[in-house]
Design an enzyme around this catalytic site. Structure first.
Site, PDB file in Angstrom:
ATOM      1  CE  LYS A 142      -9.805  33.328 -15.606  1.00  0.00           C
ATOM      2  NZ  LYS A 142      -8.882  34.416 -15.873  1.00  0.00           N
ATOM      3  N   GLY A 183     -16.765  41.402 -12.912  1.00  0.00           N
ATOM      4  CA  GLY A 183     -16.216  41.715 -14.225  1.00  0.00           C
ATOM      5  C   GLY A 183     -17.258  42.413 -15.066  1.00  0.00           C
ATOM      6  CB  THR A 232     -22.657  44.066 -17.860  1.00  0.00           C
ATOM      7  OG1 THR A 232     -22.511  44.933 -16.728  1.00  0.00           O
ATOM      8  CG2 THR A 232     -24.112  43.676 -18.005  1.00  0.00           C
ATOM      9  N   GLY A 244     -20.714  38.539 -17.341  1.00  0.00           N
ATOM     10  CA  GLY A 244     -21.644  38.083 -16.304  1.00  0.00           C
ATOM     11  C   GLY A 244     -22.848  37.383 -16.912  1.00  0.00           C
ATOM     12  CD  GLU A 269     -21.043  42.498  -6.383  1.00  0.00           C
ATOM     13  OE1 GLU A 269     -21.422  43.604  -6.822  1.00  0.00           O
ATOM     14  OE2 GLU A 269     -21.588  41.931  -5.435  1.00  0.00           O
ATOM     15  CB  CYS A 280     -17.030  48.538 -10.835  1.00  0.00           C
ATOM     16  SG  CYS A 280     -16.655  48.102  -9.147  1.00  0.00           S
ATOM     17  CD  GLU A 284     -17.855  49.774 -16.313  1.00  0.00           C
ATOM     18  OE1 GLU A 284     -17.944  48.696 -16.935  1.00  0.00           O
ATOM     19  OE2 GLU A 284     -17.774  49.848 -15.083  1.00  0.00           O
TER      20      GLU A 284
END
Ligand code: NDP
Length: 479
Positions: A175, A228, A230, A233, A250, A284, A381
């Protein structure tokens, strides 16, 4: 032109016939129309993958590992043959400078070569148990895997997931991010052309909140590998919980580069800009917090700023370009907002942060000095070309600031002292660390994060563990 999706190795329209438009970051104009998968397509792909896997008795799962390795070698060969096609698609679709995009095609091919070699070198063990007989640990493919990829390195991250998953004998459902689906589809064609049995290959572009979620929540998905944000995730962990899918994540980062006064200051200051501004900061592993020991702070800043000003920002299709556009207007606005937040909190914008005239989502690399670790630009981030420079006064303080973060993905350490390098490397809470260099990821070595930067590891032989189940079988020697 409409790019069709891939189900069971075959290009086709989305079941509901929908499409979406991909925008070229360098121009802001439409680049391609792409089939937009829905939950119906997820169901079709999973049904085909589940059937192909056949509880581990399907042809790909049962293909001997050496032969699977041969097929993966062929994937690498085709990727290299089609370098122009892939590099141009990544440059236009993701805004990567051509030089970087060509390197990424090579690194993707290298990843397939690594796992081609790994396929028949990942094996079980025999354990000397107390009972009379033989106790064997077998490695078996886990089953259909859902591989969810972000937009920042669309081709490379897809290769990191596909190669070990296929080496272990699993069907794959890829995906891609909605902003950057093009190279994932080209890669799906390569897998089939190289000889991965078609029913094992599925590529589904479409909205993550719908098809990503449908893929994760479905009990036929044995494992999810996600890269992708956090927060995404965390939602994947929740939606995979009911069927106890294996999950590796990740996620984001806010990595520190620590520059000690006893290090090679001019090399660190010349090299570090591209560790933040490479891929327009959408990395990242970006060293977006740069900690510099106070006695060399001014000297470092001067060289760092000059090196940053020398970065060639421009058209990704030009061989001269070192930094292309950002992926979207939204991503650029986020970076601009953070620069404003930083200066509002008392940091000093030394250079950059300008939006040039013309089309495309360009932003000049921004150097923000005198940052303290409690400021939002040091904690959150940004995922854009914004470097925060922070002074520190002692080794202990540098370690404390580096570790004072929700994240723990990557980082660098610059020092001329071997003993200090050992002490500090052992103290930093991060999954990847490089000493006197910036490079984070080597496909032969494990990659992943501490804390909110992730769960599990990709790459290296650790990825082979992640795409297999362990079965323990005891054979009695008693009649
Ligand atoms: P997102 O989390 O928004 O999206 C990543 C992928 O997940 C996309 O394919 C997206 O689809 C899909 N997705 C979105 N929502 C869901 C959902 N509910 N269920 C399942 N899938 C979903 O991240 P970005 O694409 O914005 O990528 C940037 C982030 O990735 C940064 O935070 C960065 O740090 C991180 N990253 C981490 C890396 C690492 O190795 N640790 C490497 C590279 C990036 P869609 O595009 O359709 O929304």
């Amino acid at each position: 032109m409409t790019e069709q999706l891939i189900i069971a190795g075959t290009r086709r329209d989305a079941a509901e016939g929908a499409t979406f438009t991909v925008i070229e970051p360098a121009t802001g104009q439409p680049l391609a129309e792409v089939a937009k998968a829905s939950a119906v397509d997820v169901d079709l792909a999973l049904a085909a993958a589940h059937k192909a896997f056949d509880d581990g008795r399907g042809p790909w799962a049962r293909t001997n590992a050496t032969e699977r390795g041969r097929v993966l070698h062929k994937v690498a060969e085709l990727l290299r043959e089609r370098e122009d096609l892939f590099a141009t698609a990544e440059a236009r679709g993701a805004g990567h400078p051509m030089g970087d995009a060509r390197w990424e095609v090579g690194a993707g091919a290298g990843t397939f070569e690594y796992y081609a070699g790994a396929a028949n070198k990942h094996f079980g063990t025999v354990i000397p148990v107390q009972d009379a007989g033989i106790d064997m640990v077998l490695r078996e493919p886990v089953g259909p895997v859902g591989l969810i990829v972000p937009w920042n390195f669309p081709l490379l991250i897809a290769c990191w997931k596909l190669a070990p998953a296929l080496a272990c004998g699993n069907p794959v459902i890829l995906k891609p991010a909605s902003l950057t689906p093009l190279t994932a589809l080209l890669l799906g064609d390569v897998l089939v052309d190289a000889g991965v049995p078609a029913e094992n290959v599925h590529v589904l572009p479409g909205p993550g909140g719908i098809i990503g979620d449908a893929l994760v929540a479905d009990g036929r998905t044995a494992k999810v590998s996600f890269t992708g944000e956090t927060t995404t995730g965390a939602s994947i962990l929740k939606s995979s919980a009911d069927h106890i899918a294996r999950v590796s994540l990740e996620l984001g980062g806010k990595s520190a580069a620590v520059v000690f006064a006893d290090g090679n200051i001019s090399k660190a200051a010349r090299d570090l800009p591209m560790s933040v501004f490479g891929n327009a900061g959408q990395d990242c592993c970006a060293r977006s917090r740069i900690l510099v020991e106070r006695p060399v702070y001014d000297e470092f800043l001067e060289i760092f700023e000059a090196a940053t000003r020398a970065i060639k920002v421009g058209d990704p299709l030009s061989d001269e370009t070192e930094m292309g556009p950002m992926i979207s207007e939204g991503q650029r606005k986020t970076s601009l907002d953070y620069i404003g937040i930083g200066t509002g909190e008392g940091a000093r914008l030394v250079s950059g942060g300008d939006v040039p005239e013309g089309d495309g989502f360009y932003l000049s690399p921004a150097v923000v000095a005198d940052v303290t670790n409690d400021m939002r630009i040091a904690r959150e981030e940004i995922f854009g070309p914004v470097a925060s420079i922070l002074p520190f006064d002692s080794e202990d303080e540098a370690i404390r600031i580096s570790n004072d973060s929700d994240y723990g993905l990557s980082g660098s350490l610059w020092t001329g002292s071997a003993t200090r390098a050992i002490r500090v490397a052992k103290s930093l809470r991060t999954g990847t660390l490089s000493v006197n260099t910036n490079k984070s990821v080597r496909y032969e070595a494990p990659f992943g994060g501490y804390k909110k930067s992730g769960l599990g590891r990709e790459l290296g032989m650790q990825a082979m563990d992640a795409y297999t189940e362990i079965k323990n079988v005891f054979f009695s020697e008693e009649d």
